[in-house]
Motif scaffolding. Structure first.
Motif, PDB file in Angstrom:
ATOM      1  N   THR A 884      -5.653 -15.976  -6.401  1.00 60.70           N
ATOM      2  CA  THR A 884      -4.726 -15.356  -5.201  1.00 60.70           C
ATOM      3  C   THR A 884      -3.985 -13.990  -6.037  1.00 60.70           C
ATOM      4  N   LYS A 887      -6.382  -9.814  -6.194  1.00 58.43           N
ATOM      5  CA  LYS A 887      -7.055  -9.048  -4.983  1.00 58.43           C
ATOM      6  C   LYS A 887      -7.306  -7.855  -5.295  1.00 58.43           C
ATOM      7  N   PHE A 979      -7.733 -17.396  -0.021  1.00 59.32           N
ATOM      8  CA  PHE A 979      -6.879 -16.268   0.259  1.00 59.32           C
ATOM      9  C   PHE A 979      -6.014 -16.486   1.350  1.00 59.32           C
ATOM     10  N   ASN A 984      -4.480  -9.078   2.872  1.00 56.47           N
ATOM     11  CA  ASN A 984      -6.068  -9.014   2.286  1.00 56.47           C
ATOM     12  C   ASN A 984      -6.491  -7.478   2.252  1.00 56.47           C
TER      13      ASN A 984
END
Length: 1022
Positions: A884, A887, A979, A984
């Motif tokens: 995580t 990204k 995630f 995102n």
């Protein structure tokens, strides 16, 4: 743990304990649901449903346990995301039936339905696979009739305020996606309008109407909706007249302020989607213009968020009118080319319609111009402003929100100017005259007016712009003369400087005016009021960059070029400036000299410009030759630093023509560098780590850094002069590289790494023979500094990988010639880089990896390279792709994986070690497939072998189609549950960047939209 949840919920009286238990249960449902046996899944589902029904059927328990029930609702929706519709098809009918049995249960059912809608339609991206989202949306659509009927039934039958609010809130969540037919073929809109006049439900009703306004539907429904709008306007006028909106917001309750915010959202949504249908009849036009009047009133509300909503709409509205107006002009050109017979009929009709629309909106547009002028945001360039205490201060921080707002306002005002230049000009001049006669005078009013005047630069034809600007500058200079008080004069001066800096075309066309402005700036350079000298120097630089050729050309009526006159008075002009201001001034003059095409004149100007610093430099070097200790004097060190900074400023603007000056001081500069280096090392060696933080050592290191920066600046700017590289690199090898290798870590300058990265990026393959020496000096010792943790030596980290990238890109042959141990060190360091949590270091590592993979692919050494490193790289990339923390690197992770999977097919030797695998594979693709399935299966035990195998097969089948490959990975990241829902957006960053580039191309096509001061020099200084 989760098996204890039911006992805790049944027996505990502590709400916090129950919440912890529910969080554990929620985690199991989100991540392990499909791993549970069917009877346990059914047990959880039934237990949660029973507790919710039990608590929410009773008014007392429902109110007392509301927070607990809300958490249970969230957990039920998490269950639904797995079970519904396939394994719980009766859920919606059961819920609707239960809702009709009790008003409090009904209220909670509304809350569950609202949550379900939000989970599927608002928060699903990055949380569920694309197939699952599609399936749930389809199910909710097909079941909506029951929900719709329930909502209407409740609103017509209940008097309970809590239930009405819950139902309106649920409708609000559903209205953004339900079929339009449900809205118009039922009494839904009439029901909503019935609740609008009631203060208790006004905001919720307005939110529902806004959701409908945001929908787009055909003319049949549009006509019906316009009737709703006109009735709404009548109701609104009875509640709140438009002119009272700013006062009501300023003095109103939280509820009233929220109402005005919601009004802004309603009007902007409605006009974006349904404005054209309102233009059809006179009755509708009256309601339309009244709505625009409301929105202008709302735009004057002193609240950033409310203004942003309004501003975004005004930008869209004015752009649409501008584009229609702009499309008429090419048609006229075509008709003049002999195609009149075919073009005129349609063209006239279209042209007439466009003119009629402009005429219709002329009143609101004029008010909108005044709004933009009165509320213009602060541009980036404005450096002196009024602080919260009412003092004039220099602004050093850039407020990004304000800057974004300025750009939108500027764009909107440019469209408004194109639609009616005359009105724009008149409104600005009228407001300026009110500053002069004192009627409207204030710092803020003058600032916003001048920012608005500056913002429309480039949008008028040159003749009109010249006339307008002459009047503006004349009035501002008069204002400066008649206004008393230093603070007032400083504000006016800053506005004069800002405005003239925005109009380079005008200045280039009017030499006498340009000269007057520059001389005025020289006057301001002696003004000691805070911020004025800074702004004068910054404006001088900005003007010179856009008008530099004017200063080296002898103008009519002048005895010599302006640059020569300036150099004669240089000492006097800069006498009152601080060092950093002098550097800006020297950079500006460097731009002038760079524009001189005659080599002899240019070198002579440079010699005159540098005479003051060179004189001081010669004096210091001369004294040092008598006694080296003079260089340890802190005042002397500061002088050396200042001289180097002055040289860097000129090098940055003069480019390759700085060669005569750097040649003059280069060797002495390296001698001073070496001496200060030894002094730093010995001081740190004697005094320990603390010594590196003393002011003396910091000062010495500043000189070292500035030396490196000066050389790097010159090399970077010296385009197409490879002989310069050959000339300057050898003398630097020992004083700079050798010094770096010999020094203690705390005394190593990171600028050494960036300097050699710049040199390699500039001279490319010509540096090949020097790479081993560079590698030997910096590689091992820097890695030891930066691989102990992710925090120490942050500057060295990024610059080290930038240097490595330069070598990998331009001197790849040097990497091939490394020993296997050295190459392993390189690859390990790259893997370490992209595991870094600092975004720019990770991205540099990934870009370098991709570059090296491509180079090895084409090198003839790909079999040996991939046999050694393929599996390691794949494992490392999957590790950062699925955690995580990385990204932002998604695009590059995908590119590396795609490259690896495509490279497999071209390899002629096996990637597997025959001694360590149980059986032989027929080809590398089969081996990589098997290896990847095992790798991911081990990493994600919550996923089944079937799921992992399906993912890997999908990767291999889509590897030649990047968009499909990327979407396939996005879905896997959702399935792997690594995630979180929070953010995102980085998974979609590439698409966003492409959109930004399309927008820039659009802006370039409209005069003034990209300010003349922002265009590249060569495009404007002709």
């Amino acid at each position: 743990m989760w098996l204890q949840v039911v006992h805790i919920l049944q027996n505990s009286q502590n709400l916090n304990t129950k919440f912890f238990a529910l969080q554990i249960l929620e985690s199991v449902i989100k991540y392990r649901w499909n791993a549970l046996p069917v009877d346990q899944r059914d047990g959880i589902k039934n237990y949660i449903s029973d507790v919710i029904v039990q608590l929410s059927s009773n008014e007392v328990t429902f109110r007392q346990e509301r927070l607990y029930v809300n958490k249970l609702n969230i957990i039920l929706v998490q269950v639904l995301k797995h079970e519904w519709p396939a394994r719980w098809s009766s859920f919606i009918p059961d819920l609707v039936a239960a809702a009709k049995s009790s008003e409090t249960l009904c209220e909670n059912c509304m809350a569950i339905l609202k949550l379900l809608s939000e989970e599927i339609f608002d928060f699903s991206r990055g949380e569920m696979t694309q197939q699952k989202i599609k399936e749930l949306k389809s199910s909710l659509n097909s079941e909506f009739r029951l929900i719709h009927e329930l909502c209407l039934y409740v609103l017509s039958a209940t008097q309970r305020p809590e239930l009405i609010r819950a139902t309106l809130a649920t409708l609000h969540a559903f209205l953004s996606w339900i079929p339009v037919g449900f809205i118009f073929e039922s009494p839904l809109l009439e029901t909503l309008l019935k609740f609008f006049p009631m203060a208790a439900y006004r905001n919720l009703t307005l939110q529902c109407l806004t959701e409908v306004a945001a929908l787009q539907f055909g003319d049949f429904y549009n006509v019906q909706y316009v009737k709703t709008y006109t009735f709404f306007i009548i109701q609104l006028q009875a509640i709140l007249p438009p002119e009272k909106i700013p006062d009501v917001y300023a003095n109103g309750s939280t509820e009233e302020q929220a109402f005005i915010q919601n009004l802004a959202l309603f009007f902007t949504s409605f006009f974006k989607n349904h404005m054209r249908i309102l233009e059809t009849t006179q009755e509708n036009i009256a309601a339309l213009l009244m709505g625009l009047e409301y929105l202008i009133g709302i735009s004057y509300v002193d609240d950033t968020e409310v203004f942003k909503v309004s501003l975004d709409y005004w930008n869209v509205f004015v752009l649409e009118l501008f584009e229609a107006h702009n499309q008429m002009e090419p048609a006229v050109t075509v008709s003049m080319m002999g195609l009149q017979a075919q073009m005129v009929p349609g063209m006239v009709d279209g042209g007439t319609a466009v003119k009629q629309r402009r005429q219709l909106y002329s009143g609101p547009l004029s008010k909108l111009r005044m709004l933009m002028i009165c509320r213009m945001a602060k541009p980036e360039e404005v450096l002196i402003v009024e602080d919260e205490n009412g003092n004039i201060v220099r602004e050093t921080m850039k407020d990004n929100d304000v800057l974004v707002q300025y750009k939108i306002m500027r764009e909107t005002l440019i469209y408004l100017s194109h639609l009616d230049h005359e009105d724009t000009e008149q409104q600005m001049l009228k407001k300026l005259s009110k500053q002069l006669n004192g009627e409207d005078w204030s710092w803020n009013n003058l600032n916003t007016l001048c920012w608005a005047i500056g913002s429309i630069s480039g949008s008028m034809v040159e003749e009109q712009e010249n006339r307008f600007l002459v009047m503006v500058i004349r009035d501002l200079l008069n204002l400066c003369e008649i206004t008393k008080g230093k603070d007032n004069k400083a504000v006016i001066a800053s506005n004069i400087m800002y405005v003239v800096g925005q109009y380079p075309r005008f200045l280039r066309a009017h030499w006498k005016f340009l000269k007057t402005v520059v001389n005025k700036l020289f006057e301001f350079m002696h003004e000691m009021h805070p911020g004025v000298q800074d702004m004068a120097c910054d404006t001088f630089l900005k003007i010179v960059q856009k008008c530099k050729r004017k200063f080296v050309t002898q103008q009519v009526g002048e005895n010599e070029p302006f640059v020569s006159e300036l150099l004669s008075n240089l000492a006097t002009t800069i006498a009152d400036l601080e060092p950093h201001q002098i550097h800006t001034f020297y950079e500006s003059v460097g731009h002038m000299i760079q524009a001189e095409s005659d080599n002899t004149n240019r070198d002579e100007y440079l010699k005159r410009l540098m005479s003051l610093p060179n004189q001081k430099w010669a004096e210091i070097i001369g004294q040092a030759s008598q006694s080296i200790d003079i260089l340890k004097n802190q005042d002397v060190i500061r002088s050396v630093l200042n001289i180097l900074q002055t040289n860097t400023s000129v090098a940055s603007s003069l480019g390759p023509h700085f060669f005569p000056q750097i040649s003059l001081i280069f060797l002495d500069m390296l001698t001073v560098y070496r001496m200060y280096s030894e002094l730093v090392s010995s001081t740190i060696a004697e005094g320990g780590p603390f010594a590196s933080r003393t002011s003396f050592v910091k000062l010495l290191r500043s000189v070292k850094r500035e030396t490196l920066k000066l050389i790097e600046t010159f090399v970077d700017k010296a385009e197409d002069l490879p002989h310069i590289g050959k000339q300057f690199v050898p003398p630097m090898m020992d004083p700079v590289l050798g010094d770096y290798a010999r020094n203690v870590p705390d005394a190593r300058e990171s600028e050494v790494l960036s300097l050699f990265a710049t040199i390699i990026n500039k001279y490319k393959g010509e540096m090949l023979e020097d790479v081993p020496r560079i590698f030997e000096a910096v590689f091992q010792c820097t890695l030891e500094m930066i691989t102990k943790n992710f925090e120490d030596y942050p500057e060295h980290r990024l610059k080290f990988f930038s240097l490595l990238r330069a070598i990998g890109t331009h001197c790849f042959q040097a990497l091939i010639q490394l020993s296997s141990q050295q190459l392993k060190l390189v690859i390990d360091s790259i893997n370490w880089a992209f595991r870094h949590t600092e975004r720019n270091i990770a991205e540099t590592g990934l870009s370098l990896l991709l570059e090296i993979l491509k180079k090895f692919q084409a090198s003839g050494f790909q079999n040996q390279f991939y046999k050694t490193y393929f599996l390691t790289i794949e494992q490392e990339i999957f590790a950062v792709l699925t955690d995580t923390f990385h990204k932002p690197g998604f695009k590059l992770h995908v590119s590396v994986l795609q490259h690896l999977f495509c490279a497999v097919d071209g390899l002629t030797e096996p990637l597997w070690d025959a001694s360590s695998v149980p059986y032989q594979y027929t080809d590398n693709a089969m081996f990589v497939r098997d290896y990847t399935i095992k790798l991911l299966g081990t990493s994600f035990p919550n996923m089944t072998v079937t799921e992992v195998t399906k993912f890997v097969d999908g990767l291999l089948s889509s590897k030649l189609d990047l968009p499909s490959f990327k979407n396939h990975i996005r879905d896997f990241l959702v399935q792997s549950k690594e995630f979180s829902v929070q953010d995102n957006k980085d998974l979609y960053a590439e698409e966003a960047a492409a959109q930004r580039e399309r927008e820039r191309q659009r802006m370039l096509a409209i005069p003034g939209l990209i300010a003349p001061s922002e265009l590249q020099d060569e495009m404007v200084d002709s």
